[in-house]
Write a protein that holds these residues in place. Sequence first.
Motif, PDB file in Angstrom:
ATOM      1  N   GLN A  17       4.428  -0.132   9.738  1.00  0.00           N
ATOM      2  CA  GLN A  17       3.059   0.372   9.583  1.00  0.00           C
ATOM      3  C   GLN A  17       2.207  -0.622   8.812  1.00  0.00           C
ATOM      4  O   GLN A  17       2.687  -1.382   7.971  1.00  0.00           O
ATOM      5  N   GLN A  18       0.927  -0.596   9.141  1.00  0.00           N
ATOM      6  CA  GLN A  18      -0.040  -1.458   8.489  1.00  0.00           C
ATOM      7  C   GLN A  18      -1.010  -0.604   7.671  1.00  0.00           C
ATOM      8  O   GLN A  18      -1.107   0.610   7.874  1.00  0.00           O
ATOM      9  N   ALA A  19      -1.736  -1.253   6.771  1.00  0.00           N
ATOM     10  CA  ALA A  19      -2.654  -0.524   5.896  1.00  0.00           C
ATOM     11  C   ALA A  19      -3.708   0.244   6.673  1.00  0.00           C
ATOM     12  O   ALA A  19      -4.191   1.294   6.220  1.00  0.00           O
ATOM     13  N   ASP A  20      -4.077  -0.260   7.866  1.00  0.00           N
ATOM     14  CA  ASP A  20      -5.110   0.417   8.664  1.00  0.00           C
ATOM     15  C   ASP A  20      -4.546   1.525   9.549  1.00  0.00           C
ATOM     16  O   ASP A  20      -5.273   2.117  10.354  1.00  0.00           O
ATOM     17  N   GLY A  21      -3.243   1.797   9.433  1.00  0.00           N
ATOM     18  CA  GLY A  21      -2.631   2.862  10.218  1.00  0.00           C
ATOM     19  C   GLY A  21      -2.055   2.414  11.537  1.00  0.00           C
ATOM     20  O   GLY A  21      -1.407   3.212  12.239  1.00  0.00           O
ATOM     21  N   SER A  22      -2.268   1.164  11.911  1.00  0.00           N
ATOM     22  CA  SER A  22      -1.666   0.641  13.141  1.00  0.00           C
ATOM     23  C   SER A  22      -0.190   0.328  12.896  1.00  0.00           C
ATOM     24  O   SER A  22       0.287   0.318  11.754  1.00  0.00           O
ATOM     25  N   ARG A  38       0.835  -4.574  19.010  1.00  0.00           N
ATOM     26  CA  ARG A  38       0.396  -3.648  17.980  1.00  0.00           C
ATOM     27  C   ARG A  38      -0.071  -2.343  18.624  1.00  0.00           C
ATOM     28  O   ARG A  38      -0.742  -2.339  19.644  1.00  0.00           O
ATOM     29  N   LYS A  89       2.856   5.784   4.621  1.00  0.00           N
ATOM     30  CA  LYS A  89       2.782   7.143   5.141  1.00  0.00           C
ATOM     31  C   LYS A  89       4.083   7.499   5.853  1.00  0.00           C
ATOM     32  O   LYS A  89       4.836   6.632   6.291  1.00  0.00           O
ATOM     33  N   VAL A 108      -2.429   0.826  18.186  1.00  0.00           N
ATOM     34  CA  VAL A 108      -3.621   1.274  17.464  1.00  0.00           C
ATOM     35  C   VAL A 108      -4.028   2.644  17.979  1.00  0.00           C
ATOM     36  O   VAL A 108      -3.538   3.110  19.020  1.00  0.00           O
ATOM     37  N   PHE A 148       0.857  -1.182   0.000  1.00  0.00           N
ATOM     38  CA  PHE A 148       0.000   0.000   0.000  1.00  0.00           C
ATOM     39  C   PHE A 148       0.893   1.231   0.000  1.00  0.00           C
ATOM     40  O   PHE A 148       2.113   1.118   0.168  1.00  0.00           O
TER      41      PHE A 148
END
Length: 425
Positions: free
Chosen positions: A400-405, A421, A137, A423, A134
Amino acid sequence: MHDIRAIRTDPAAFDAAMARRGLPPVSAELMALDTDRRAAQTALQEKQARRNALAKEIGQGKRTGADTAALEAEATALRGDMDSLEKRVPELDAAIRRILEALPNVLDASVPDGPDETANVVLKQYGEPRDLGFQPKQHFELGEALGMMDFVTAAKLAGARFTVLRGPLARMERALGQFMLDLHTQHHGYLETIVPSLINAATAYGTGNLPKFEEDLFKTTDGRYLIPTAEVPLTNTVAGDIVAEKQLPMRMSALTDCYRSEAGSAGRDTRGMLRQHQFRKVELVCISHPDKSADEHEWMTRSAEIVLQKLGLPYRRMLLSSGDTGFASTRTHDLEVWLPGQQMFREISSCSNCRDFQARRMNARFRGGADGKTVAYVHTLNGSGVAVGRALIAVMENYQQADGSIVVPEVLRPYMGGLERIVAL
């Protein structure tokens, strides 16, 4: 600081060494001052000897009733000459010192010539930048979205180039520092040390921060300075000392806040926390035998690399060019970590061998040799093991993960109560 005797032996070689730093020839001026100083010192010694001889002649003359007026007149004139020379010698010493203390260290022959970082050489790379699947950011986008990185409040409290961290991100920053310090002290042979965050001018001078780089330091109203890095107090722990050879190498590590004015950095890295006035860093310092400093430089660099390897961060080791090597260093390795948000490698550690350059400023020596009586200057080395804030940035962006975590690296989980993680709050 340079040895004037070495410059005297081969002035052309010294000018050539400074030319690699982009500086004009300076040996002619130094040698002229040195010649005047030595002549004045010799004249002073000769006049001191003549004064002592005159004192004896006048004493003998008075005991025998001889006329000593001429001798006494000569002694009076001699005293005036000596007064002038006693002022002249330290003035010339100070003039030589002012030139020498502003000149950078001689570069190692292996350092590539070049104007700036564009001429740095990649020595090796560890790991490959990962395809996250992805659009990644940058750290400040992640931190603000999580509600844990606050630049607005920091600006209200202190101005630009400060950050407020909260919650799990604040805990991760603390975890990173503790992890690094434990690694270096328990596995790499560094002695954990707590040092003052305020230093005096002599300490800043010893490592080369003064007088040339005073604008980079924060100065207090009582004449002290906030440390730009723990290198400064750690290295100066041996200032003025003669340590036993058996004590070498002396490896020290400290986790401290660092304070830099970032003079000349206007417009650079204004977003986020890459370039801050206040940041935390685990510093590595070694006081080494001259014959072992190259080995210690490699050990120090490897120690910093292992931090990044255990965190699972892609990085590369750079050999800095002549135009990018710091004032006190003869050879520097930079470690650059991959930042997906920027899609580029950024410096996270700098490890330098200063040889005897700082030791001469600090008068730091060791006693050893076959007879156990030889006294020589130590070599000093310093490095980041590593910059904690930049490590936080690198972990955030690489995990970073796709969900922002953000996934917590396994080596940090014991320092974060098992948290896996991060969040949003």
